[in-house]
Design a protein around this motif. Sequence first.
Motif, PDB file in Angstrom:
ATOM      1  N   PRO A   2      14.699  -6.073  -1.823  1.00  0.00           N
ATOM      2  CA  PRO A   2      15.649  -5.034  -2.243  1.00  0.00           C
ATOM      3  C   PRO A   2      15.435  -3.736  -1.466  1.00  0.00           C
ATOM      4  O   PRO A   2      14.304  -3.344  -1.179  1.00  0.00           O
ATOM      5  CB  PRO A   2      15.325  -4.840  -3.729  1.00  0.00           C
ATOM      6  CG  PRO A   2      14.693  -6.127  -4.141  1.00  0.00           C
ATOM      7  CD  PRO A   2      13.942  -6.615  -2.939  1.00  0.00           C
ATOM      8  N   TYR A   3      16.539  -3.081  -1.127  1.00  0.00           N
ATOM      9  CA  TYR A   3      16.482  -1.848  -0.346  1.00  0.00           C
ATOM     10  C   TYR A   3      15.602  -0.798  -1.013  1.00  0.00           C
ATOM     11  O   TYR A   3      14.923  -0.021  -0.344  1.00  0.00           O
ATOM     12  CB  TYR A   3      17.889  -1.301  -0.114  1.00  0.00           C
ATOM     13  CG  TYR A   3      17.892  -0.108   0.806  1.00  0.00           C
ATOM     14  CD1 TYR A   3      17.775  -0.265   2.185  1.00  0.00           C
ATOM     15  CD2 TYR A   3      17.971   1.183   0.295  1.00  0.00           C
ATOM     16  CE1 TYR A   3      17.752   0.817   3.041  1.00  0.00           C
ATOM     17  CE2 TYR A   3      17.952   2.282   1.145  1.00  0.00           C
ATOM     18  CZ  TYR A   3      17.835   2.090   2.506  1.00  0.00           C
ATOM     19  OH  TYR A   3      17.804   3.177   3.349  1.00  0.00           O
ATOM     20  N   SER A   4      15.582  -0.782  -2.338  1.00  0.00           N
ATOM     21  CA  SER A   4      14.793   0.219  -3.061  1.00  0.00           C
ATOM     22  C   SER A   4      13.294   0.076  -2.804  1.00  0.00           C
ATOM     23  O   SER A   4      12.528   0.983  -3.100  1.00  0.00           O
ATOM     24  CB  SER A   4      15.063   0.135  -4.564  1.00  0.00           C
ATOM     25  OG  SER A   4      14.612  -1.106  -5.081  1.00  0.00           O
ATOM     26  N   LEU A   5      12.871  -1.061  -2.241  1.00  0.00           N
ATOM     27  CA  LEU A   5      11.453  -1.263  -1.948  1.00  0.00           C
ATOM     28  C   LEU A   5      11.126  -1.002  -0.477  1.00  0.00           C
ATOM     29  O   LEU A   5       9.986  -1.088  -0.075  1.00  0.00           O
ATOM     30  CB  LEU A   5      11.040  -2.687  -2.322  1.00  0.00           C
ATOM     31  CG  LEU A   5      11.249  -3.085  -3.777  1.00  0.00           C
ATOM     32  CD1 LEU A   5      10.785  -4.510  -4.005  1.00  0.00           C
ATOM     33  CD2 LEU A   5      10.556  -2.122  -4.716  1.00  0.00           C
ATOM     34  N   LYS A   6      12.133  -0.708   0.327  1.00  0.00           N
ATOM     35  CA  LYS A   6      11.946  -0.527   1.769  1.00  0.00           C
ATOM     36  C   LYS A   6      12.207   0.897   2.216  1.00  0.00           C
ATOM     37  O   LYS A   6      12.673   1.727   1.456  1.00  0.00           O
ATOM     38  CB  LYS A   6      12.940  -1.403   2.538  1.00  0.00           C
ATOM     39  CG  LYS A   6      12.712  -2.855   2.516  1.00  0.00           C
ATOM     40  CD  LYS A   6      13.764  -3.433   3.451  1.00  0.00           C
ATOM     41  CE  LYS A   6      13.739  -4.881   3.602  1.00  0.00           C
ATOM     42  NZ  LYS A   6      14.692  -5.358   4.575  1.00  0.00           N
ATOM     43  N   ASN A   7      11.954   1.091   3.507  1.00  0.00           N
ATOM     44  CA  ASN A   7      12.435   2.248   4.258  1.00  0.00           C
ATOM     45  C   ASN A   7      12.137   3.605   3.623  1.00  0.00           C
ATOM     46  O   ASN A   7      13.028   4.352   3.263  1.00  0.00           O
ATOM     47  CB  ASN A   7      13.938   2.115   4.523  1.00  0.00           C
ATOM     48  CG  ASN A   7      14.252   0.872   5.299  1.00  0.00           C
ATOM     49  OD1 ASN A   7      13.526   0.507   6.204  1.00  0.00           O
ATOM     50  ND2 ASN A   7      15.319   0.190   4.940  1.00  0.00           N
ATOM     51  N   GLY A   8      10.874   3.890   3.475  1.00  0.00           N
ATOM     52  CA  GLY A   8      10.476   5.214   3.022  1.00  0.00           C
ATOM     53  C   GLY A   8      10.503   5.423   1.531  1.00  0.00           C
ATOM     54  O   GLY A   8      10.275   6.527   1.054  1.00  0.00           O
ATOM     55  N   GLU A   9      10.803   4.394   0.760  1.00  0.00           N
ATOM     56  CA  GLU A   9      10.801   4.531  -0.695  1.00  0.00           C
ATOM     57  C   GLU A   9       9.386   4.436  -1.271  1.00  0.00           C
ATOM     58  O   GLU A   9       9.187   4.682  -2.445  1.00  0.00           O
ATOM     59  CB  GLU A   9      11.690   3.460  -1.341  1.00  0.00           C
ATOM     60  CG  GLU A   9      13.149   3.594  -0.986  1.00  0.00           C
ATOM     61  CD  GLU A   9      13.763   4.906  -1.446  1.00  0.00           C
ATOM     62  OE1 GLU A   9      13.473   5.336  -2.581  1.00  0.00           O
ATOM     63  OE2 GLU A   9      14.506   5.513  -0.658  1.00  0.00           O
ATOM     64  N   ASN A  10       8.437   4.076  -0.438  1.00  0.00           N
ATOM     65  CA  ASN A  10       7.036   3.947  -0.850  1.00  0.00           C
ATOM     66  C   ASN A  10       6.175   4.717   0.142  1.00  0.00           C
ATOM     67  O   ASN A  10       6.567   4.940   1.269  1.00  0.00           O
ATOM     68  CB  ASN A  10       6.616   2.472  -0.827  1.00  0.00           C
ATOM     69  CG  ASN A  10       7.523   1.616  -1.661  1.00  0.00           C
ATOM     70  OD1 ASN A  10       7.428   1.580  -2.865  1.00  0.00           O
ATOM     71  ND2 ASN A  10       8.454   0.936  -1.005  1.00  0.00           N
ATOM     72  N   TRP A  11       4.984   5.084  -0.287  1.00  0.00           N
ATOM     73  CA  TRP A  11       4.059   5.806   0.573  1.00  0.00           C
ATOM     74  C   TRP A  11       2.934   4.871   0.962  1.00  0.00           C
ATOM     75  O   TRP A  11       2.291   4.259   0.104  1.00  0.00           O
ATOM     76  CB  TRP A  11       3.496   7.027  -0.146  1.00  0.00           C
ATOM     77  CG  TRP A  11       4.564   8.017  -0.481  1.00  0.00           C
ATOM     78  CD1 TRP A  11       5.045   9.004   0.314  1.00  0.00           C
ATOM     79  CD2 TRP A  11       5.307   8.096  -1.697  1.00  0.00           C
ATOM     80  NE1 TRP A  11       6.046   9.697  -0.327  1.00  0.00           N
ATOM     81  CE2 TRP A  11       6.222   9.160  -1.572  1.00  0.00           C
ATOM     82  CE3 TRP A  11       5.301   7.375  -2.892  1.00  0.00           C
ATOM     83  CZ2 TRP A  11       7.106   9.520  -2.566  1.00  0.00           C
ATOM     84  CZ3 TRP A  11       6.181   7.734  -3.885  1.00  0.00           C
ATOM     85  CH2 TRP A  11       7.062   8.789  -3.719  1.00  0.00           C
ATOM     86  N   LEU A  12       2.686   4.756   2.260  1.00  0.00           N
ATOM     87  CA  LEU A  12       1.616   3.902   2.765  1.00  0.00           C
ATOM     88  C   LEU A  12       0.275   4.566   2.479  1.00  0.00           C
ATOM     89  O   LEU A  12       0.036   5.702   2.884  1.00  0.00           O
ATOM     90  CB  LEU A  12       1.784   3.677   4.271  1.00  0.00           C
ATOM     91  CG  LEU A  12       0.728   2.810   4.937  1.00  0.00           C
ATOM     92  CD1 LEU A  12       0.782   1.380   4.412  1.00  0.00           C
ATOM     93  CD2 LEU A  12       0.905   2.829   6.452  1.00  0.00           C
ATOM     94  N   LEU A  13      -0.593   3.853   1.766  1.00  0.00           N
ATOM     95  CA  LEU A  13      -1.932   4.358   1.471  1.00  0.00           C
ATOM     96  C   LEU A  13      -2.958   3.822   2.467  1.00  0.00           C
ATOM     97  O   LEU A  13      -3.844   4.543   2.896  1.00  0.00           O
ATOM     98  CB  LEU A  13      -2.349   3.976   0.043  1.00  0.00           C
ATOM     99  CG  LEU A  13      -1.473   4.513  -1.080  1.00  0.00           C
ATOM    100  CD1 LEU A  13      -1.933   3.963  -2.419  1.00  0.00           C
ATOM    101  CD2 LEU A  13      -1.480   6.041  -1.080  1.00  0.00           C
ATOM    102  N   SER A  14      -2.832   2.531   2.800  1.00  0.00           N
ATOM    103  CA  SER A  14      -3.770   1.947   3.763  1.00  0.00           C
ATOM    104  C   SER A  14      -3.154   0.706   4.393  1.00  0.00           C
ATOM    105  O   SER A  14      -2.263   0.085   3.828  1.00  0.00           O
ATOM    106  CB  SER A  14      -5.101   1.582   3.094  1.00  0.00           C
ATOM    107  OG  SER A  14      -4.936   0.498   2.208  1.00  0.00           O
TER     108      SER A  14
END
Length: 120
Positions: free
Chosen positions: A40-52
């Motif tokens: 789902p688009y809501s899980l991609k493309n900058g919707e999350n912050w990479l921690l590691s």
Amino acid sequence: MVSKMILIAQKSLPRHFKLEGQKNFLSLLPQLWQELEGIPYSLKNGENWLLSEEIIRYPSSNYSFDKLKLYLLSEHITRHSKKYIINLSLEITSNTKLLAQINLSLLSEDSWNEIIQKNQ
């Protein structure tokens, strides 16, 4: 909390895709999961912050591959901010042989487990 690995998405490539020869190709690997369909688009493309991110490259790997698989390994909610820590594993294979594995931890406002279960 997710108790088992859940296959989120996979993609077979018609021809062996090669990253060799591309400048900084190792830095491209963690981003490959964003190219998978069915997430789902809501899980991609900058919707999350990479921690590691952790890239595990196996010795025989030349980065010519034919399949990508993304797994949800675990998810847990933070105590105070009601955000989620998401642990993913992207497997890169060639003829069913594991070439590389990319382990990602993301901070998300949404429960990936709930969204994935709803979309299956």
